[in-house]
Enzyme design. Structure first.
Site, PDB file in Angstrom:
ATOM      1  N   HIS A 154      52.786  36.312  42.132  1.00  0.00           N
ATOM      2  CA  HIS A 154      51.992  35.714  43.139  1.00  0.00           C
ATOM      3  C   HIS A 154      51.378  34.313  42.632  1.00  0.00           C
ATOM      4  O   HIS A 154      51.465  33.772  41.593  1.00  0.00           O
ATOM      5  CB  HIS A 154      50.736  36.511  43.897  1.00  0.00           C
ATOM      6  CG  HIS A 154      49.674  36.815  42.885  1.00  0.00           C
ATOM      7  ND1 HIS A 154      49.737  37.635  41.862  1.00  0.00           N
ATOM      8  CD2 HIS A 154      48.488  35.970  42.680  1.00  0.00           C
ATOM      9  CE1 HIS A 154      48.721  37.793  41.240  1.00  0.00           C
ATOM     10  NE2 HIS A 154      47.911  36.538  41.404  1.00  0.00           N
ATOM     11  N   HIS A 203      48.785  41.547  46.671  1.00  0.00           N
ATOM     12  CA  HIS A 203      48.904  40.092  47.547  1.00  0.00           C
ATOM     13  C   HIS A 203      50.287  39.622  46.800  1.00  0.00           C
ATOM     14  O   HIS A 203      50.416  39.483  45.791  1.00  0.00           O
ATOM     15  CB  HIS A 203      47.556  39.404  47.305  1.00  0.00           C
ATOM     16  CG  HIS A 203      47.308  39.047  45.805  1.00  0.00           C
ATOM     17  ND1 HIS A 203      47.153  39.972  44.758  1.00  0.00           N
ATOM     18  CD2 HIS A 203      46.810  38.035  44.944  1.00  0.00           C
ATOM     19  CE1 HIS A 203      46.677  39.628  43.404  1.00  0.00           C
ATOM     20  NE2 HIS A 203      46.402  38.243  43.729  1.00  0.00           N
ATOM     21  N   HIS A 218      46.279  28.724  40.274  1.00  0.00           N
ATOM     22  CA  HIS A 218      47.177  29.548  39.045  1.00  0.00           C
ATOM     23  C   HIS A 218      48.422  30.370  39.949  1.00  0.00           C
ATOM     24  O   HIS A 218      48.617  30.314  40.811  1.00  0.00           O
ATOM     25  CB  HIS A 218      46.340  30.639  38.450  1.00  0.00           C
ATOM     26  CG  HIS A 218      46.027  31.876  39.364  1.00  0.00           C
ATOM     27  ND1 HIS A 218      44.892  32.176  40.097  1.00  0.00           N
ATOM     28  CD2 HIS A 218      46.862  32.993  39.468  1.00  0.00           C
ATOM     29  CE1 HIS A 218      45.014  33.394  40.666  1.00  0.00           C
ATOM     30  NE2 HIS A 218      46.244  33.772  40.274  1.00  0.00           N
ATOM     31  N   HIS A 250      39.762  42.678  37.402  1.00  0.00           N
ATOM     32  CA  HIS A 250      39.070  42.101  38.627  1.00  0.00           C
ATOM     33  C   HIS A 250      38.573  43.355  39.426  1.00  0.00           C
ATOM     34  O   HIS A 250      39.081  44.327  39.206  1.00  0.00           O
ATOM     35  CB  HIS A 250      40.134  41.597  39.610  1.00  0.00           C
ATOM     36  CG  HIS A 250      40.741  40.276  39.024  1.00  0.00           C
ATOM     37  ND1 HIS A 250      39.908  39.153  38.677  1.00  0.00           N
ATOM     38  CD2 HIS A 250      42.071  39.838  39.072  1.00  0.00           C
ATOM     39  CE1 HIS A 250      40.730  38.324  38.368  1.00  0.00           C
ATOM     40  NE2 HIS A 250      42.055  38.387  38.577  1.00  0.00           N
ATOM     41  N   TYR A 259      43.482  35.075  32.366  1.00  0.00           N
ATOM     42  CA  TYR A 259      43.768  33.292  32.804  1.00  0.00           C
ATOM     43  C   TYR A 259      43.845  32.527  31.433  1.00  0.00           C
ATOM     44  O   TYR A 259      42.789  32.548  30.737  1.00  0.00           O
ATOM     45  CB  TYR A 259      42.741  32.975  33.835  1.00  0.00           C
ATOM     46  CG  TYR A 259      42.945  33.750  35.171  1.00  0.00           C
ATOM     47  CD1 TYR A 259      43.835  33.489  36.163  1.00  0.00           C
ATOM     48  CD2 TYR A 259      42.113  34.845  35.395  1.00  0.00           C
ATOM     49  CE1 TYR A 259      43.804  33.974  37.412  1.00  0.00           C
ATOM     50  CE2 TYR A 259      41.934  35.491  36.548  1.00  0.00           C
ATOM     51  CZ  TYR A 259      42.985  35.260  37.737  1.00  0.00           C
ATOM     52  OH  TYR A 259      43.013  35.912  38.624  1.00  0.00           O
ATOM     53  N   GLU A 269      48.215  33.023  34.878  1.00  0.00           N
ATOM     54  CA  GLU A 269      47.613  34.428  34.771  1.00  0.00           C
ATOM     55  C   GLU A 269      48.757  35.476  34.505  1.00  0.00           C
ATOM     56  O   GLU A 269      49.994  35.469  34.577  1.00  0.00           O
ATOM     57  CB  GLU A 269      47.373  35.147  36.108  1.00  0.00           C
ATOM     58  CG  GLU A 269      46.531  36.067  36.047  1.00  0.00           C
ATOM     59  CD  GLU A 269      46.203  36.827  37.602  1.00  0.00           C
ATOM     60  OE1 GLU A 269      45.216  37.593  37.548  1.00  0.00           O
ATOM     61  OE2 GLU A 269      46.736  36.402  38.426  1.00  0.00           O
TER      62      GLU A 269
END
Length: 311
Positions: A154, A203, A218, A250, A259, A269
């Site tokens: 993503h 996502h 990112h 997260h 990151y 990432e």
């Protein structure tokens, strides 16, 4: 999980300041598989377990950032349908001919309200992952070079008009909202960040409200496990890669993450884990006062560089 319409992230073109240094970094440290160079001088890569010819493209430029992001659709009929729907929405579209990108078919490009160039395509040459389709082993030599992510997962993009992006993606492109981050109560709790999926992932693309259009936060590369994320941190240390955050988890998405910065200052990432939000999933909301734990769950810290530095 989508079987028609928009299926998944397909490619991203990144601007880099020194093409040869970046080529070596993405090939030898990140561990992507180099698949070609086109007449424009762009360098093409794929992750080792991706079957399509390319997913990450590097272009020499005088400033870092993102040129465009592309998602694959199910077929050419879907591509034509999206063009009609976008035009009905009042968006200008452009058709880029097959072959403008190596081994990639015709692309439908338009500009998002956030100022990002976004495109859809239906065709890209399958080159395989080197393992074959009959009785394949679980991994090969490409899975051991460098960090060796398995796919382009993503990206997070910064720009204005996040609510207009949300409407476009959910009402026209068939995405759904999976998570969101609200602003402070005194500002009326606007949605500052949205996480959108066209699959059963947490996502496939995300947006954060930002005054400058067209910015990259990112590029995320999928790792197979938390153990592989930890291995990535060792490789980053061995190669003196500058790390922004991590290794950590997260709260948003439950993803396990690091990151870090490429040689041009683009953030990337290494990401693993996360839940699987099927179509009946109800969106998760993070309030502004708890977003520190959404970003870095163990510490609850709002990292200044993470929030403020984009390319």
């Amino acid at each position: 999980m989508a079987i028609t319409g928009v299926m998944r992230p397909g490619h991203i073109q990144i601007r880099v300041l020194d093409l040869e240094i970046s080529r070596k970094f993405y090939r030898d440290v990140v561990g992507l598989v180099e698949t070609g160079t086109d007449p424009q001088g762009r360098v093409y890569f794929k992750c080792w377990d991706e079957r399509d010819h390319n997913s990450v493209i590097l272009r020499q430029a005088d400033r870092a950032g993102v040129d465009f992001v592309g998602f694959r659709v199910s077929d050419r009929a879907a591509l034509d349908g999206f063009e009609r729907a976008l035009k009905a929405r009042g968006l200008a579209t452009d058709r880029l001919p097959a072959g403008e990108m190596l081994e990639t078919g015709e692309r439908l490009r338009f500009t998002l309200p956030s100022g990002h160039d976004f495109e859809l395509y239906a065709d890209k040459t399958h080159v395989g992952n080197g393992l074959g389709l009959v009785n394949p082993p679980p991994w090969g030599a490409d899975a051991e070079r460098g960090i060796a992510p398995i796919r382009f997962d993503h990206c997070l993009l910064y720009g204005p008009n996040v609510q207009e992006n949300k409407a476009l993606f959910t009402e026209v492109l068939g995405f759904r909202l999976v998570e969101r981050i609200l602003g402070p109560k005194e500002a009326g709790e606007p949605e500052l960040a949205i996480f959108l999926s066209c699959s059963h992932k947490t996502h496939d693309i995300a947006f954060v409200e930002h005054p400058e259009p067209g910015k990259l936060h990112h590029v995320s590369l999928r790792m197979a496990s938390w153990e592989k994320v930890q291995r990535a941190s060792d490789i980053m240390g061995m190669n003196k890669v500058s790390i922004d955050i991590g290794p950590t988890r997260h709260g948003t998405t439950r993803g396990e993450t690091i990151y870090a910065w490429d040689p041009s200052g683009n953030r990337f990432e290494t990401f693993a884990g996360g839940y699987e939000p099927y179509p009946d999933w109800e969106p998760i909301t993070w309030t502004f006062d708890e977003f520190g734990h959404g970003l870095d769950f163990p510490t609850g810290k709002l990292h200044e560089s993470f929030l403020g530095v984009v390319t």
